[in-house]
Design an enzyme around this catalytic site. Structure first.
Site, short mmCIF file in Angstrom:
data_model
loop_
_atom_site.label_atom_id
_atom_site.label_comp_id
_atom_site.label_asym_id
_atom_site.label_seq_id
_atom_site.Cartn_x
_atom_site.Cartn_y
_atom_site.Cartn_z
N SER A 164 0.84 -1.21 0.00
CA SER A 164 0.00 0.00 0.00
C SER A 164 0.87 1.25 0.00
CB SER A 164 -0.90 0.00 1.23
OG SER A 164 -1.76 -1.11 1.18
N GLY B 103 0.54 5.14 5.63
CA GLY B 103 -0.80 5.10 5.02
C GLY B 103 -1.82 4.41 5.92
N ASP C 238 6.22 -3.83 -1.38
CA ASP C 238 5.57 -2.84 -0.51
C ASP C 238 6.53 -1.66 -0.28
OD1 ASP C 238 3.69 -1.65 1.10
OD2 ASP C 238 3.51 -3.33 2.48
N GLY C 239 5.98 -0.54 0.10
CA GLY C 239 6.79 0.64 0.38
C GLY C 239 7.19 0.71 1.84
N ASP D 205 8.38 3.96 5.04
CA ASP D 205 8.57 5.38 5.34
C ASP D 205 10.01 5.69 5.71
OD1 ASP D 205 5.73 6.06 5.18
OD2 ASP D 205 5.58 4.68 6.86
N GLU E 134 -0.26 -5.08 6.27
CA GLU E 134 1.05 -5.20 5.61
C GLU E 134 1.92 -6.22 6.34
OE1 GLU E 134 1.41 -0.80 3.58
OE2 GLU E 134 2.03 -1.03 5.64
C1 A5P Z 1 1.15 2.18 4.15
O1 A5P Z 1 0.54 1.94 5.39
C2 A5P Z 1 2.61 2.33 4.34
O2 A5P Z 1 3.26 1.34 5.06
C3 A5P Z 1 3.35 2.68 3.08
O3 A5P Z 1 3.89 1.57 2.43
C4 A5P Z 1 4.42 3.62 3.49
O4 A5P Z 1 3.82 4.63 4.28
C5 A5P Z 1 5.13 4.27 2.31
O5 A5P Z 1 4.24 5.07 1.63
P1 A5P Z 1 4.65 5.91 0.35
O6 A5P Z 1 5.13 4.92 -0.65
O7 A5P Z 1 3.38 6.60 -0.08
O8 A5P Z 1 5.71 6.87 0.75
#
Ligand code: A5P
Length: 238
Positions: free
Chosen positions: A32, A107, A91-92, A94, A113
């Site tokens: 996400s 997010g 996955d991304g 922060d 996740e």
């Molecule tokens: C979602 O809950 C998060 O874990 C995102 O993967 C994380 O915040 C990275 O988000 P961006 O890719 O929008 O920076």
């Protein structure tokens, strides 16, 4: 201008992961956030251009499931649809430290996740280089998902453990943010964290807390897109 650059890097990292770590017949977890969204798009492109077959897709949030649908794919958002192990999840994050520990949850999807990551053979975290730091907490607050009931007393306990006052995450109109699982989110500006594994465990023991955004020892691979457009890949040695 900076925003455009950062989005380009997110896309570069995500496309690299989809092109290099997803193979025909795999089961795939979809992360996400804005970086992982590019992976969803890249996957859809490979499916339509190469006829790539994905055995099963699992989304880590309702938003990602909707995005997959928008791109013509079906990604289950019911996590009981995970049987056995997913081959790969993209996955991304922060923030990422040199030991490949990460902060997630910007997010608000961190509970799902982690559930997906823990059932994944290769958890691939995709970031641009602005997310790298020498100690977690240096650049980003730690998100902590809590049950809404008595959230203020939970926040007091979180403050005691973290040594910093948590902020209840709000929506743009000022209501408490509520996750897909009906949870509130506290954001805690801890500053650089000395022992992340210890803090992760201590937070998880707090009554009212469901999970924290400290993901210690979970990522198998980190893909970092750098400002020169090149990509660095780090693999956790077993
Ligand atoms: C979602 O809950 C998060 O874990 C995102 O993967 C994380 O915040 C990275 O988000 P961006 O890719 O929008 O920076």
């Amino acid at each position: 201008m900076e925003e455009i650059l950062s989005h380009n890097l997110k896309e570069i990292a995500s496309r690299y992961a989809v092109n290099n770590f997803v193979e025909n017949g795999m089961t795939v977890g979809l992360g996400s956030g804005s970086t992982a969204a590019y992976a969803v798009e890249a996957l859809a492109e490979r499916i339509s251009s190469e006829g790539l077959g994905i055995a099963k897709m699992i989304a880590t949030s309702a938003e990602t499931s909707r995005l997959a649908f928008f791109h013509g794919m079906t990604a289950a958002r019911e996590l009981n649809a995970i049987t056995g192990w997913l081959d790969v999840t993209i996955d991304g994050a922060d923030e990422v430290d040199p030991d490949m520990n990460v902060i997630k949850g910007g997010g608000g999807a961190l509970v799902r996740e982690r559930l997906v990551a823990l059932r994944t053979k290769r958890e691939v975290i995709v970031v641009d280089e602005s997310k790298l730091s020498s100690s977690l907490g240096e650049r980003h607050a730690v998100p902590i998902m809590i049950v809404p009931a008595a959230w203020e007393t939970t926040a007091e306990r979180v403050a005691d453990v973290c040594g910093a006052t948590p902020k209840l995450r709000l929506t743009p109109v000022g209501d408490p943010f509520v996750s897909d699982d009906g949870l509130y989110c506290l954001d805690v500006e801890t500053g650089p964290i000395g022992d992340v594994a210890k803090l992760e465990q201590r937070i998880k023991l707090i009554t009212g807390v469901v999970d924290s955004g400290l993901f210690v020892g979970i990522a198998h691979t980190i893909v970092v897109a750098k400002s020169d457009g090149k990509v660095d890949v780090y693999d956790r040695s077993e």
